[in-house]
Design an enzyme around this catalytic site. Structure first.
Site, PDB file in Angstrom:
ATOM      1  N   HIS A 112      -1.535  -4.823  11.164  1.00 51.24           N
ATOM      2  CA  HIS A 112      -2.287  -6.071  11.282  1.00 51.24           C
ATOM      3  C   HIS A 112      -3.706  -6.001  10.705  1.00 51.24           C
ATOM      4  O   HIS A 112      -4.076  -6.835   9.886  1.00 51.24           O
ATOM      5  CB  HIS A 112      -2.324  -6.522  12.739  1.00 51.24           C
ATOM      6  CG  HIS A 112      -2.622  -7.984  12.937  1.00 51.24           C
ATOM      7  ND1 HIS A 112      -2.160  -8.953  12.079  1.00 51.24           N
ATOM      8  CD2 HIS A 112      -3.325  -8.635  13.900  1.00 51.24           C
ATOM      9  CE1 HIS A 112      -2.581 -10.146  12.522  1.00 51.24           C
ATOM     10  NE2 HIS A 112      -3.289  -9.968  13.606  1.00 51.24           N
ATOM     11  N   VAL A 113      -4.516  -5.049  11.158  1.00 48.96           N
ATOM     12  CA  VAL A 113      -5.860  -4.899  10.611  1.00 48.96           C
ATOM     13  C   VAL A 113      -5.730  -4.081   9.326  1.00 48.96           C
ATOM     14  O   VAL A 113      -5.191  -2.975   9.354  1.00 48.96           O
ATOM     15  CB  VAL A 113      -6.780  -4.179  11.614  1.00 48.96           C
ATOM     16  CG1 VAL A 113      -8.172  -4.014  11.030  1.00 48.96           C
ATOM     17  CG2 VAL A 113      -6.819  -4.948  12.923  1.00 48.96           C
ATOM     18  N   HIS A 114      -6.223  -4.619   8.213  1.00 48.17           N
ATOM     19  CA  HIS A 114      -5.973  -3.985   6.918  1.00 48.17           C
ATOM     20  C   HIS A 114      -6.946  -2.843   6.663  1.00 48.17           C
ATOM     21  O   HIS A 114      -7.813  -2.899   5.791  1.00 48.17           O
ATOM     22  CB  HIS A 114      -6.027  -5.028   5.805  1.00 48.17           C
ATOM     23  CG  HIS A 114      -5.004  -6.117   6.001  1.00 48.17           C
ATOM     24  ND1 HIS A 114      -5.070  -7.335   5.404  1.00 48.17           N
ATOM     25  CD2 HIS A 114      -3.870  -6.130   6.756  1.00 48.17           C
ATOM     26  CE1 HIS A 114      -4.026  -8.068   5.778  1.00 48.17           C
ATOM     27  NE2 HIS A 114      -3.300  -7.363   6.604  1.00 48.17           N
ATOM     28  N   HIS A 118       2.720  -4.810  16.204  1.00 46.99           N
ATOM     29  CA  HIS A 118       1.946  -5.232  15.029  1.00 46.99           C
ATOM     30  C   HIS A 118       0.444  -5.330  15.316  1.00 46.99           C
ATOM     31  O   HIS A 118      -0.374  -4.795  14.593  1.00 46.99           O
ATOM     32  CB  HIS A 118       2.477  -6.554  14.493  1.00 46.99           C
ATOM     33  CG  HIS A 118       1.817  -6.948  13.206  1.00 46.99           C
ATOM     34  ND1 HIS A 118       1.891  -6.174  12.064  1.00 46.99           N
ATOM     35  CD2 HIS A 118       1.031  -8.014  12.884  1.00 46.99           C
ATOM     36  CE1 HIS A 118       1.200  -6.746  11.095  1.00 46.99           C
ATOM     37  NE2 HIS A 118       0.672  -7.860  11.565  1.00 46.99           N
ATOM     38  N   ASP A 175       1.883  -3.668   6.881  1.00 46.34           N
ATOM     39  CA  ASP A 175       1.213  -4.719   6.102  1.00 46.34           C
ATOM     40  C   ASP A 175       1.300  -4.450   4.604  1.00 46.34           C
ATOM     41  O   ASP A 175       0.302  -4.520   3.899  1.00 46.34           O
ATOM     42  CB  ASP A 175      -0.253  -4.842   6.541  1.00 46.34           C
ATOM     43  CG  ASP A 175      -0.379  -5.115   8.032  1.00 46.34           C
ATOM     44  OD1 ASP A 175      -0.105  -4.187   8.818  1.00 46.34           O
ATOM     45  OD2 ASP A 175      -0.734  -6.236   8.408  1.00 46.34           O
ATOM     46  N   ASP A 177       4.583  -7.234   8.947  1.00 45.45           N
ATOM     47  CA  ASP A 177       4.048  -7.907   7.753  1.00 45.45           C
ATOM     48  C   ASP A 177       4.652  -7.284   6.499  1.00 45.45           C
ATOM     49  O   ASP A 177       4.073  -6.387   5.884  1.00 45.45           O
ATOM     50  CB  ASP A 177       2.510  -7.886   7.713  1.00 45.45           C
ATOM     51  CG  ASP A 177       1.911  -8.879   8.698  1.00 45.45           C
ATOM     52  OD1 ASP A 177       2.678  -9.595   9.370  1.00 45.45           O
ATOM     53  OD2 ASP A 177       0.675  -8.933   8.792  1.00 45.45           O
ATOM     54  N   TYR A 179       4.659 -11.009   2.744  1.00 45.83           N
ATOM     55  CA  TYR A 179       3.565 -11.980   2.567  1.00 45.83           C
ATOM     56  C   TYR A 179       3.987 -13.185   1.724  1.00 45.83           C
ATOM     57  O   TYR A 179       3.159 -13.841   1.095  1.00 45.83           O
ATOM     58  CB  TYR A 179       2.292 -11.327   1.989  1.00 45.83           C
ATOM     59  CG  TYR A 179       1.594 -10.444   2.994  1.00 45.83           C
ATOM     60  CD1 TYR A 179       2.122  -9.205   3.339  1.00 45.83           C
ATOM     61  CD2 TYR A 179       0.429 -10.862   3.634  1.00 45.83           C
ATOM     62  CE1 TYR A 179       1.510  -8.406   4.280  1.00 45.83           C
ATOM     63  CE2 TYR A 179      -0.198 -10.054   4.584  1.00 45.83           C
ATOM     64  CZ  TYR A 179       0.349  -8.836   4.895  1.00 45.83           C
ATOM     65  OH  TYR A 179      -0.253  -8.045   5.840  1.00 45.83           O
ATOM     66  N   ASN A 238       2.841 -11.187  12.084  1.00 45.04           N
ATOM     67  CA  ASN A 238       2.599 -12.635  11.984  1.00 45.04           C
ATOM     68  C   ASN A 238       3.126 -13.230  10.677  1.00 45.04           C
ATOM     69  O   ASN A 238       3.521 -14.388  10.637  1.00 45.04           O
ATOM     70  CB  ASN A 238       1.107 -12.948  12.145  1.00 45.04           C
ATOM     71  CG  ASN A 238       0.220 -12.088  11.276  1.00 45.04           C
ATOM     72  OD1 ASN A 238       0.322 -10.852  11.315  1.00 45.04           O
ATOM     73  ND2 ASN A 238      -0.630 -12.707  10.488  1.00 45.04           N
ATOM     74  N   HIS A 255      -9.356  -9.493  13.343  1.00 49.28           N
ATOM     75  CA  HIS A 255      -8.358  -9.519  14.420  1.00 49.28           C
ATOM     76  C   HIS A 255      -8.879  -8.854  15.695  1.00 49.28           C
ATOM     77  O   HIS A 255      -8.109  -8.333  16.479  1.00 49.28           O
ATOM     78  CB  HIS A 255      -7.059  -8.848  13.969  1.00 49.28           C
ATOM     79  CG  HIS A 255      -6.485  -9.437  12.713  1.00 49.28           C
ATOM     80  ND1 HIS A 255      -6.252 -10.779  12.589  1.00 49.28           N
ATOM     81  CD2 HIS A 255      -6.110  -8.874  11.557  1.00 49.28           C
ATOM     82  CE1 HIS A 255      -5.752 -11.017  11.378  1.00 49.28           C
ATOM     83  NE2 HIS A 255      -5.662  -9.887  10.736  1.00 49.28           N
TER      84      HIS A 255
HETATM   85 FE   LIG Z   1      -0.678  -9.148  10.431  1.00 49.92          FE
END
Ligand SMILES: [Fe+2]
Ligand SMILES: *[C@@H]1O[C@H](CO)[C@@H](O)[C@H](O)[C@H]1NC(C)=O
Ligand SMILES: *[C@@H]1O[C@H](CO)[C@@H](O)[C@H](O)[C@H]1NC(C)=O
Ligand SMILES: *[C@@H]1O[C@H](CO)[C@@H](O)[C@H](O)[C@H]1NC(C)=O
Ligand SMILES: *[C@@H]1O[C@H](CO)[C@@H](O)[C@H](O)[C@H]1NC(C)=O
Ligand SMILES: *[C@@H]1O[C@H](CO)[C@@H](O)[C@H](O)[C@H]1NC(C)=O
Length: 465
Positions: free
Chosen positions: A352-354, A315, A164, A193, A196, A230, A325
């Site tokens: 995915h989870v920041h 991801h 990410d 990711d 962006y 995503n 998420h």
């Molecule tokens: Fe993501």
């Protein structure tokens, strides 16, 4: 009232503290300055176009086969097509070799890409430094890379983990920390990711170009192994863009055919002592789908005598105790977790989870709808699940967590950073997570991994429980 209720209170207090103890996991106390995460402006140094007519830009490498003897070199030329050829040679060798690639362009709404080149170099020697040149006949640029050691159980190899990433000031700090970490990563396992660009109006694809230039300082010198997230979907029916993954598939290659896959989003590679399976959270994975069928056939091919370490990348995480998420990975977990436990996967990395999180070795495969057995349990055949979605993109940090910390969660902290997985031999791998606020050598979380086949003893950092 009086005595009886006092006793009750004491009992409740004891029970409470026992429960806290049982929870075992650590929610880090680290206090971070909460600045807004903002993207680097277009005129930033990291986005500069290299000088010279039609100079190759956005140069990046990835593995080009299953065994690590091939490399895919990719780059973009903006003004004209230019040469598709890569000139390469072994360090100190006067024998220069050529490989020929192909180029393409794509359109996305009102954006037209430059010429995107991909060239696979094959039959490389293991454990060797190679130099390479792109942009022949116009502006030439020279880089180098190392091939991995020959596949085998007792070679050492160090992977970096970044997810990410995006292109904010924090992304730049994450990449800098990875580069300056004294434990040198030799290949990046990227957890999805990338740019962006889809957060900009009309998915402004020039932000795919700026991202490619930003990360070139690493991607031109060591392979990055790509997982799709995503933000690679770029699905935008309102502006007529309905082909998922269009920018990603034009710009980034994966060696999926070599491992019998039919799509670039799920595949496997072997690198030194590791067998790495890359899964696609955003491609169909239910029973009978191509990904399901591929994975079912892939597990029996893993040879732990040859590659003791079995690593899976995806991801969307299966075990995540942040509010963000939450449970998005659940449907894939239900499909595949029994295979992961049966095949004793050592570790699963997700993004995915920041934020950052590391799990205990747990599984949750007993549940069958009618039996009600639906809590994760400690399981020494299960992988450790690690979320490194904390590359630093403009969406900012995930800070809200489910409370109390679930038993499956061993350590969690909402800070930007990267991780390192350093395989030492068939039994031991050193793992460390580095937060961006610290000095380059400081570790925010560490663990010695014991291989699930060769040394399957408890390696939990909060063991005893
Ligand atoms: Fe993501
Ligand atoms: C290449 O040459 C340099 C300088 O002479 C030397 O240090 C290095 O070990 C050589 N590398 C190989 C692979 O022979
Ligand atoms: C694409 O369209 C947007 C608005 O719809 C506009 O702002 C932008 O300048 C256009 N870009 C190009 C390359 O034409
Ligand atoms: C990004 O980080 C590098 C150091 O690795 C630094 O030289 C550069 O100025 C930084 N750029 C921005 C825009 O922060
Ligand atoms: C696994 O790899 C080892 C070492 O390369 C080899 O001797 C063995 O035959 C392989 N096993 C299978 C089932 O292919
Ligand atoms: C494997 O590496 C670990 C950690 O460096 C070390 O303690 C152990 O002795 C090594 N095992 C062998 C067989 O060399």
């Amino acid at each position: 009232m009086g005595r009886g209720s006092d006793l009750c209170l004491i009992l409740v207090m004891i029970l409470n503290s026992l429960m806290m103890f049982c929870n075992g996991g650590i929610t880090s106390e680290f206090v971070r300055k909460l600045d807004k995460t903002i993207d680097m402006p277009l005129n930033s140094d990291v986005f500069r176009v290299p000088p010279g007519y039609n100079a190759p830009q956005q140069v990046h490498l990835t593995q080009g086969d299953v065994e690590g003897k091939a490399v895919i070199v990719s780059w973009v030329t903006q003004e004209s097509k230019g040469s598709n050829t890569v000139l390469y040679w072994k360090e100190n060798s006067t024998k220069k070799l050529k490989a020929h690639g192909k180029s393409n362009t794509y359109k996305f709404y009102n954006y037209t890409s430059g010429h995107i080149h991909h060239c696979t170099i094959r039959n490389l020697e293991y454990h060797t430094k190679y130099y390479y040149v792109v942009g022949l006949g116009q502006t030439e640029r020279k880089f180098w890379f190392y091939t991995p050691p020959q596949i085998g159980p007792d070679v050492a190899y160090t992977f970096g983990l970044i997810g990410d990433l995006g292109q904010s000031f924090d992304s730049n700090i994450t990449l800098t920390h990875y580069e300056r970490n004294p434990i040198k990563g030799q290949t990046v396992l990227f957890l999805g990711d990338l740019s962006y660009a889809d957060t900009y109006p009309n998915h402004d694809n020039t932000r795919w170009d700026t991202w490619g230039r930003f990360v070139e300082r690493s991607t031109a010198y060591q392979p990055w192994i790509w997982t799709t997230g995503n933000h690679e979907l770029d699905f935008a029916p309102k502006i007529g863009e309905t082909k998922p993954f269009k920018p990603f598939t034009h710009r980034y290659r994966t060696p999926y055919r070599a491992s019998g896959s039919t799509e670039p989003f799920w595949y496997s590679i072997k690198r030194g002592p590791a067998h790495i399976i890359v899964l696609a959270s955003y491609s169909a994975y239910g029973k009978y789908t191509p990904q399901y069928t591929w994975l079912e056939e892939e597990f029996p091919k893993v040879n732990r005598t040859e590659t003791p370490w079995l690593i899976v990348l995806m991801h969307s995480p299966w075990y995540n105790s942040y509010d963000y998420h939450y449970m998005e990975g659940e449907t894939m977990r239900v499909m595949y977790e029994p295979w992961f436990v049966k095949n004793k996967v050592d570790v699963v990395f997700a993004g995915h989870v920041h934020a950052y999180e590391r799990s205990e070795r747990v599984s949750n495969i007993a549940y069958n709808v009618v039996n009600g057995v639906c809590s994760p349990v400690k399981d020494q055949s299960a992988p450790v699940y690690i979320t490194v979605g904390d590359g630093g993109n403009l969406e900012g940090l995930a800070t809200k967590m489910t409370e109390p910390q679930p038993e499956y969660s061993a350590f969690r902290e909402a800070s930007f950073g990267h991780a390192i997985f350093s395989i030492r031999n068939r039994t031991h791998a050193y793992y460390g997570w580095h937060r961006n606020q610290d000095g380059y050598s400081v570790k925010g979380d560490t663990m010695w991994f014991y291989n699930r086949i060769w040394h399957p003893t408890v390696d939990s950092t909060s063991s005893g429980s």
